[in-house]
Design a protein around this motif. Structure first.
Motif, PDB file in Angstrom:
ATOM      1  N   GLY A 299     -11.984 -23.709 -13.868  1.00  0.00           N
ATOM      2  CA  GLY A 299     -12.723 -22.598 -13.289  1.00  0.00           C
ATOM      3  C   GLY A 299     -13.446 -22.897 -11.997  1.00  0.00           C
ATOM      4  O   GLY A 299     -14.185 -22.055 -11.496  1.00  0.00           O
ATOM      5  N   GLY A 300     -13.243 -24.084 -11.453  1.00  0.00           N
ATOM      6  CA  GLY A 300     -13.927 -24.370 -10.208  1.00  0.00           C
ATOM      7  C   GLY A 300     -13.548 -25.700  -9.619  1.00  0.00           C
ATOM      8  O   GLY A 300     -12.681 -26.411 -10.136  1.00  0.00           O
ATOM      9  N   CYS A 301     -14.211 -26.029  -8.534  1.00  0.00           N
ATOM     10  CA  CYS A 301     -13.949 -27.262  -7.796  1.00  0.00           C
ATOM     11  C   CYS A 301     -15.244 -28.039  -7.625  1.00  0.00           C
ATOM     12  O   CYS A 301     -16.319 -27.452  -7.513  1.00  0.00           O
ATOM     13  N   LEU A 302     -15.098 -29.350  -7.570  1.00  0.00           N
ATOM     14  CA  LEU A 302     -16.224 -30.241  -7.308  1.00  0.00           C
ATOM     15  C   LEU A 302     -16.108 -30.777  -5.893  1.00  0.00           C
ATOM     16  O   LEU A 302     -15.004 -31.056  -5.414  1.00  0.00           O
ATOM     17  N   VAL A 303     -17.244 -30.898  -5.240  1.00  0.00           N
ATOM     18  CA  VAL A 303     -17.282 -31.436  -3.879  1.00  0.00           C
ATOM     19  C   VAL A 303     -18.309 -32.567  -3.809  1.00  0.00           C
ATOM     20  O   VAL A 303     -19.198 -32.670  -4.655  1.00  0.00           O
ATOM     21  N   THR A 304     -18.185 -33.388  -2.793  1.00  0.00           N
ATOM     22  CA  THR A 304     -19.134 -34.466  -2.564  1.00  0.00           C
ATOM     23  C   THR A 304     -20.536 -33.876  -2.399  1.00  0.00           C
ATOM     24  O   THR A 304     -20.737 -32.960  -1.594  1.00  0.00           O
ATOM     25  N   PRO A 305     -21.509 -34.391  -3.167  1.00  0.00           N
ATOM     26  CA  PRO A 305     -22.870 -33.866  -3.050  1.00  0.00           C
ATOM     27  C   PRO A 305     -23.454 -34.087  -1.651  1.00  0.00           C
ATOM     28  O   PRO A 305     -23.136 -35.072  -0.976  1.00  0.00           O
ATOM     29  N   ASN A 306     -24.281 -33.171  -1.226  1.00  0.00           N
ATOM     30  CA  ASN A 306     -25.041 -33.272   0.026  1.00  0.00           C
ATOM     31  C   ASN A 306     -24.161 -33.395   1.268  1.00  0.00           C
ATOM     32  O   ASN A 306     -24.567 -34.014   2.248  1.00  0.00           O
ATOM     33  N   ASP A 307     -22.974 -32.821   1.206  1.00  0.00           N
ATOM     34  CA  ASP A 307     -22.087 -32.834   2.371  1.00  0.00           C
ATOM     35  C   ASP A 307     -21.717 -31.389   2.706  1.00  0.00           C
ATOM     36  O   ASP A 307     -20.743 -30.848   2.169  1.00  0.00           O
ATOM     37  N   PRO A 308     -22.485 -30.753   3.577  1.00  0.00           N
ATOM     38  CA  PRO A 308     -22.256 -29.333   3.862  1.00  0.00           C
ATOM     39  C   PRO A 308     -20.899 -29.044   4.507  1.00  0.00           C
ATOM     40  O   PRO A 308     -20.357 -27.954   4.335  1.00  0.00           O
ATOM     41  N   ILE A 309     -20.337 -29.999   5.216  1.00  0.00           N
ATOM     42  CA  ILE A 309     -19.027 -29.790   5.850  1.00  0.00           C
ATOM     43  C   ILE A 309     -17.940 -29.675   4.783  1.00  0.00           C
ATOM     44  O   ILE A 309     -17.111 -28.755   4.810  1.00  0.00           O
ATOM     45  N   ILE A 310     -17.935 -30.605   3.833  1.00  0.00           N
ATOM     46  CA  ILE A 310     -16.944 -30.558   2.753  1.00  0.00           C
ATOM     47  C   ILE A 310     -17.140 -29.311   1.901  1.00  0.00           C
ATOM     48  O   ILE A 310     -16.167 -28.648   1.518  1.00  0.00           O
ATOM     49  N   LEU A 311     -18.382 -28.958   1.620  1.00  0.00           N
ATOM     50  CA  LEU A 311     -18.666 -27.732   0.864  1.00  0.00           C
ATOM     51  C   LEU A 311     -18.112 -26.515   1.600  1.00  0.00           C
ATOM     52  O   LEU A 311     -17.412 -25.677   1.014  1.00  0.00           O
ATOM     53  N   ALA A 312     -18.406 -26.410   2.886  1.00  0.00           N
ATOM     54  CA  ALA A 312     -17.929 -25.273   3.674  1.00  0.00           C
ATOM     55  C   ALA A 312     -16.405 -25.225   3.713  1.00  0.00           C
ATOM     56  O   ALA A 312     -15.804 -24.150   3.598  1.00  0.00           O
ATOM     57  N   ASP A 313     -15.764 -26.375   3.850  1.00  0.00           N
ATOM     58  CA  ASP A 313     -14.298 -26.433   3.857  1.00  0.00           C
ATOM     59  C   ASP A 313     -13.720 -25.928   2.540  1.00  0.00           C
ATOM     60  O   ASP A 313     -12.746 -25.175   2.527  1.00  0.00           O
ATOM     61  N   GLN A 314     -14.316 -26.341   1.419  1.00  0.00           N
ATOM     62  CA  GLN A 314     -13.808 -25.915   0.108  1.00  0.00           C
ATOM     63  C   GLN A 314     -14.033 -24.423  -0.115  1.00  0.00           C
ATOM     64  O   GLN A 314     -13.152 -23.723  -0.612  1.00  0.00           O
ATOM     65  N   LEU A 315     -15.196 -23.938   0.268  1.00  0.00           N
ATOM     66  CA  LEU A 315     -15.472 -22.502   0.156  1.00  0.00           C
ATOM     67  C   LEU A 315     -14.482 -21.707   1.004  1.00  0.00           C
ATOM     68  O   LEU A 315     -13.906 -20.708   0.543  1.00  0.00           O
ATOM     69  N   HIS A 316     -14.273 -22.145   2.231  1.00  0.00           N
ATOM     70  CA  HIS A 316     -13.339 -21.476   3.134  1.00  0.00           C
ATOM     71  C   HIS A 316     -11.931 -21.477   2.548  1.00  0.00           C
ATOM     72  O   HIS A 316     -11.228 -20.464   2.562  1.00  0.00           O
TER      73      HIS A 316
END
Length: 136
Positions: free
Chosen positions: A60-77
């Protein structure tokens, strides 16, 4: 007041395509992840706290590296641009949460555990209490 009732939560979640609460602390429970998945909304969460266990177990979802807004934004995008993948994650999370954490699933688990304890008790010829935690 800051309090949202169940209907308000459901209404809010039904308006979302995706949920992310990128906590900087290690969230110990992740209740909002379960609520989101139950509503059929996939999540993107940091890979710490309760999130890895929940998402590895339920999907139901994806995990991203904590405290990395670039990776978070890439995954959301990525997920916002790939609705089929988002729908697959939503369906998996929704099905798994409802099959394991709904009231009927809890009743079934209680009955199964209760029957197991009674069977063990008869085998020992003594009445014992079930001391294992219930797994739902």
């Amino acid at each position: 007041d800051g309090v949202v009732d169940r209907a308000g939560k459901v209404n809010f979640l039904n308006k979302l395509d995706l949920l992310s609460v990128p906590t900087t602390y290690e969230e110990p429970k992740g209740l909002f992840v379960l609520e989101s998945l139950a509503a059929g909304v996939p999540v993107v969460q940091p890979n710490h706290g309760a999130f890895p266990e929940l998402l590895n177990d339920l999907g139901g979802g994806c995990l991203v590296t904590p405290n990395d807004p670039i990776i978070l934004a890439d995954q959301l995008h990525h997920l916002l641009c790939h609705p089929d993948q988002r729908r697959q994650l939503a369906a998996a999370g929704h099905a798994n949460v409802h099959s394991r954490f709904s009231a009927p699933a809890a009743r079934t688990s209680c009955r199964r555990r209760s029957g197991q304890c009674r069977k063990e008790s008869r085998t020992r010829r003594t009445r014992t209490k079930c001391t294992e935690p219930m797994r739902v």
